[in-house]
Scaffold this motif. Structure first.
Motif, PDB file in Angstrom:
ATOM      1  N   LEU A 120      18.124  -8.884  -0.760  1.00  0.00           N
ATOM      2  CA  LEU A 120      18.438 -10.210  -1.300  1.00  0.00           C
ATOM      3  C   LEU A 120      17.193 -10.893  -1.848  1.00  0.00           C
ATOM      4  O   LEU A 120      17.269 -11.613  -2.849  1.00  0.00           O
ATOM      5  N   ARG A 124      16.708  -9.318  -5.193  1.00  0.00           N
ATOM      6  CA  ARG A 124      17.710  -9.740  -6.183  1.00  0.00           C
ATOM      7  C   ARG A 124      17.493 -11.178  -6.612  1.00  0.00           C
ATOM      8  O   ARG A 124      17.732 -11.531  -7.781  1.00  0.00           O
ATOM      9  N   THR A 125      17.039 -12.022  -5.692  1.00  0.00           N
ATOM     10  CA  THR A 125      16.770 -13.416  -6.044  1.00  0.00           C
ATOM     11  C   THR A 125      15.625 -13.505  -7.052  1.00  0.00           C
ATOM     12  O   THR A 125      15.710 -14.225  -8.052  1.00  0.00           O
ATOM     13  N   GLY A 153      16.735 -12.089 -10.291  1.00  0.00           N
ATOM     14  CA  GLY A 153      17.672 -12.991 -10.950  1.00  0.00           C
ATOM     15  C   GLY A 153      16.982 -14.102 -11.714  1.00  0.00           C
ATOM     16  O   GLY A 153      17.610 -14.812 -12.511  1.00  0.00           O
ATOM     17  N   PHE A 210      20.345 -15.061 -13.362  1.00  0.00           N
ATOM     18  CA  PHE A 210      21.378 -16.024 -12.984  1.00  0.00           C
ATOM     19  C   PHE A 210      21.697 -16.953 -14.144  1.00  0.00           C
ATOM     20  O   PHE A 210      22.854 -17.361 -14.328  1.00  0.00           O
ATOM     21  N   VAL A 270      27.172 -15.396  -6.629  1.00  0.00           N
ATOM     22  CA  VAL A 270      26.348 -16.388  -5.926  1.00  0.00           C
ATOM     23  C   VAL A 270      26.888 -16.656  -4.524  1.00  0.00           C
ATOM     24  O   VAL A 270      26.126 -16.724  -3.547  1.00  0.00           O
ATOM     25  N   LEU A 310      26.097 -13.620  -2.323  1.00  0.00           N
ATOM     26  CA  LEU A 310      24.682 -13.564  -1.966  1.00  0.00           C
ATOM     27  C   LEU A 310      24.323 -14.651  -0.954  1.00  0.00           C
ATOM     28  O   LEU A 310      23.542 -14.410  -0.024  1.00  0.00           O
ATOM     29  N   GLY A 315      23.141 -13.876   2.703  1.00  0.00           N
ATOM     30  CA  GLY A 315      21.840 -14.400   3.088  1.00  0.00           C
ATOM     31  C   GLY A 315      21.906 -15.169   4.399  1.00  0.00           C
ATOM     32  O   GLY A 315      21.066 -14.983   5.293  1.00  0.00           O
TER      33      GLY A 315
END
Length: 230
Positions: free
Chosen positions: A58, A61-62, A65, A74, A111, A114, A118
């Protein structure tokens, strides 16, 4: 390329690897809450380790993004409520336009997933079963906080299952509508009968250095959690 089809490279290798690794980690995490023996000697430890991997994924990926390839960002697939509502209406009427990246509903589902994942993974860091496992942050804000977070951890687990079910339903619906979502997550390429509405999303070129930085940060966090001296 056939004249009746448009082919577009959408999901970069980092997004694809993230997706399938996350799927495996989440599956292991849920499985280890339902078993008390083989094939794992201490399922609670494996459950925690799966959580650490999820946190690392995560984190990557954040970052990706924000600084990654166009269709991974995003900003590319998060739309305002009016656009999202209009898309939902068009989808019900089977007139929804094609999107190269996530469609408006799919983007917000990403979103939510995730965020729920998270919270689930991070809340586990504050928990203890008082026997075999103690999270690296257990007791940081007191035992009462850890007990409260354990209750939210259990509630969010149910929410996460609902979100996963909705995500899978969305994949099935779009597959029936002719959109090859699963093959695209394997090959990185989507095929369209008409050009997607977000085709104008700007490309950001090679992002290998950004990807390496994101991977190092994610691996560092995951490694610290994994080898934390309890």
């Amino acid at each position: 390329m056939q004249s009746s089809q448009h082919q577009l490279a959408v999901w970069d290798v980092f997004v694809r690897v993230f997706h399938w690794f996350l799927l495996v980690a989440v599956a292991v995490s849920f499985y280890t809450t339902k078993t008390s023996g083989a094939p794992f000697l201490f399922p609670v430890d494996v459950h925690a380790q799966a959580g650490y991997i999820i946190i690392g994924l995560l984190v990557f990926r954040t970052i990706w993004g924000v600084v990654g390839a166009s269709y991974a960002r995003f900003s590319t697939f998060l739309y305002d409520p009016k656009v999202t509502a209009a898309y939902a209406k068009a989808l019900l009427q089977r007139r929804a336009p094609h999107y190269a990246s996530h469609n408006p509903l799919g983007g917000w589902m990403v979103v939510l997933l995730l965020a729920s994942l998270g919270f689930q993974a991070i809340s586990g860091l504050f928990m203890s079963d008082d026997i075999f496992f103690q999270g690296p942050l257990y007791g940081l804000f007191g035992r009462e906080f850890s007990r409260e977070i354990a209750s939210l951890h259990a509630l969010n687990s149910d929410l996460l299952l609902i979100l996963i079910a909705l995500h899978m339903l969305g994949v099935v619906v779009h597959t029936l509508l002719g959109e090859g979502i699963v093959p695209a997550m394997l090959t990185g390429t989507k095929r369209f009968s008409s050009l997607p509405v977000d085709i104008s999303a700007s490309h950001h070129g090679s992002r290998k250095r950004y990807a390496l930085g994101a991977l190092l940060i994610a691996a560092g966090i995951c490694g610290w959690l994994w080898f934390y001296p309890y």
